[in-house]
Design a protein around this motif. Structure first.
Motif, mmCIF file in Angstrom:
data_model
loop_
_atom_site.group_PDB
_atom_site.id
_atom_site.type_symbol
_atom_site.label_atom_id
_atom_site.label_comp_id
_atom_site.label_asym_id
_atom_site.label_seq_id
_atom_site.Cartn_x
_atom_site.Cartn_y
_atom_site.Cartn_z
ATOM 1 N N VAL A 185 13.466 6.729 -43.192
ATOM 2 C CA VAL A 185 13.907 6.116 -41.805
ATOM 3 C C VAL A 185 14.791 4.987 -42.431
ATOM 4 C CG1 VAL A 185 11.934 4.784 -41.466
ATOM 5 C CG2 VAL A 185 13.418 5.334 -39.681
ATOM 6 N N GLN A 186 15.870 4.866 -41.542
ATOM 7 C CA GLN A 186 16.672 3.573 -41.806
ATOM 8 C C GLN A 186 16.468 2.679 -40.485
ATOM 9 O OE1 GLN A 186 20.506 5.043 -42.587
ATOM 10 N NE2 GLN A 186 20.191 5.018 -44.881
ATOM 11 N N LEU A 187 16.237 1.369 -40.955
ATOM 12 C CA LEU A 187 16.129 0.272 -39.858
ATOM 13 C C LEU A 187 17.285 -0.569 -39.876
ATOM 14 C CD1 LEU A 187 12.455 -0.197 -40.665
ATOM 15 C CD2 LEU A 187 13.305 1.236 -39.078
ATOM 16 N N GLN A 188 17.665 -0.859 -38.761
ATOM 17 C CA GLN A 188 18.866 -1.955 -38.487
ATOM 18 C C GLN A 188 18.340 -2.894 -37.442
ATOM 19 O OE1 GLN A 188 21.995 -1.722 -39.793
ATOM 20 N NE2 GLN A 188 22.443 -3.794 -39.108
ATOM 21 N N ALA A 189 18.099 -4.197 -37.819
ATOM 22 C CA ALA A 189 17.410 -5.335 -36.911
ATOM 23 C C ALA A 189 18.889 -6.129 -36.386
ATOM 24 C CB ALA A 189 16.737 -6.245 -37.881
ATOM 25 N N SER A 190 18.817 -6.635 -35.323
ATOM 26 C CA SER A 190 19.793 -7.451 -34.586
ATOM 27 C C SER A 190 19.127 -8.450 -33.694
ATOM 28 C CB SER A 190 20.836 -6.464 -34.159
ATOM 29 O OG SER A 190 20.163 -5.854 -32.987
ATOM 30 N N GLY A 191 19.745 -9.182 -33.252
ATOM 31 C CA GLY A 191 19.441 -10.213 -31.929
ATOM 32 C C GLY A 191 18.838 -11.465 -32.465
ATOM 33 N N LEU A 249 14.651 -9.832 -30.385
ATOM 34 C CA LEU A 249 14.937 -9.197 -31.696
ATOM 35 C C LEU A 249 14.711 -7.654 -31.210
ATOM 36 C CD1 LEU A 249 13.420 -11.239 -34.518
ATOM 37 C CD2 LEU A 249 15.723 -11.619 -33.232
ATOM 38 N N SER A 250 15.822 -6.808 -31.724
ATOM 39 C CA SER A 250 15.868 -5.456 -31.825
ATOM 40 C C SER A 250 16.028 -4.962 -33.262
ATOM 41 C CB SER A 250 16.709 -4.870 -30.938
ATOM 42 O OG SER A 250 16.819 -5.357 -29.775
ATOM 43 N N CYS A 251 15.309 -3.781 -33.373
ATOM 44 C CA CYS A 251 15.381 -2.904 -34.545
ATOM 45 C C CYS A 251 15.316 -1.142 -34.430
ATOM 46 C CB CYS A 251 13.872 -3.155 -35.300
ATOM 47 S SG CYS A 251 13.870 -2.338 -37.095
ATOM 48 N N ALA A 252 16.675 -1.037 -34.514
ATOM 49 C CA ALA A 252 17.003 0.417 -34.116
ATOM 50 C C ALA A 252 16.534 1.305 -35.612
ATOM 51 C CB ALA A 252 18.244 0.737 -33.942
ATOM 52 N N ALA A 253 15.978 2.524 -35.403
ATOM 53 C CA ALA A 253 15.684 3.426 -36.212
ATOM 54 C C ALA A 253 16.401 4.542 -36.515
ATOM 55 C CB ALA A 253 14.254 3.680 -36.319
ATOM 56 N N SER A 254 16.835 5.073 -37.740
ATOM 57 C CA SER A 254 17.505 6.430 -37.594
ATOM 58 C C SER A 254 16.385 7.672 -37.577
ATOM 59 C CB SER A 254 18.299 6.570 -38.808
ATOM 60 O OG SER A 254 17.580 6.077 -39.765
ATOM 61 N N GLY A 255 17.105 8.892 -37.319
ATOM 62 C CA GLY A 255 16.089 9.909 -37.594
ATOM 63 C C GLY A 255 15.264 10.295 -36.103
#
Length: 124
Positions: free
Chosen positions: A1-7, A19-25
């Motif tokens: 899984v790939q994780l992308q944090a933002s915010g 903060l948000s963390c969007a995951a792929s998959g």
């Protein structure tokens, strides 16, 4: 899984950030999720964790009562609502995912996957 944090961002003491963390998959709901942070010159510290369903949460004492972790499995996203921020909350915040169940994860807090960090700076 790939994780992308933002915010992340710059906020005055007493302020809030989410903060948000969007995951792929498509298997996001199978992962226990965590948030960690690393201040300059310090080791990375645990902040919070949430179970696969979102029904269980765990917080570091330093953020208990001020931060709230949540997740939306339909959106493959985990959140960290940070209120009453203090200058000592300044750090790079990382999200993490692990395949172990919540009760096992919080014993060791080691994670299979890590996102890139997002900077949070709290000014006094």
């Amino acid at each position: 899984v790939q994780l992308q944090a933002s915010g992340g961002g710059l906020v005055q003491a007493g302020g809030s950030l989410r903060l948000s963390c969007a995951a792929s998959g498509r298997t996001f709901s199978m992962y226990t999720m965590g948030w960690f942070r690393q201040a300059p010159g310090k080791e990375r510290d645990f902040v919070s964790a949430i179970s696969r369903s979102g029904g269980l949460t765990y917080y570091a004492d330093s953020v208990k009562g001020r931060f709230t972790i949540s997740r939306d499995n339909a959106k493959n996203t985990v959140y960290l609502q940070m209120n009453s921020l203090k200058p000592e909350d300044t750090a790079v915040y990382y999200c993490a995912a692990d395949s172990r169940r919540f009760s096992d994860y919080v014993r060791g807090l080691e994670s299979d996957y890590w996102g890139q960090g997002t900077q949070v700076t709290v000014s006094s």
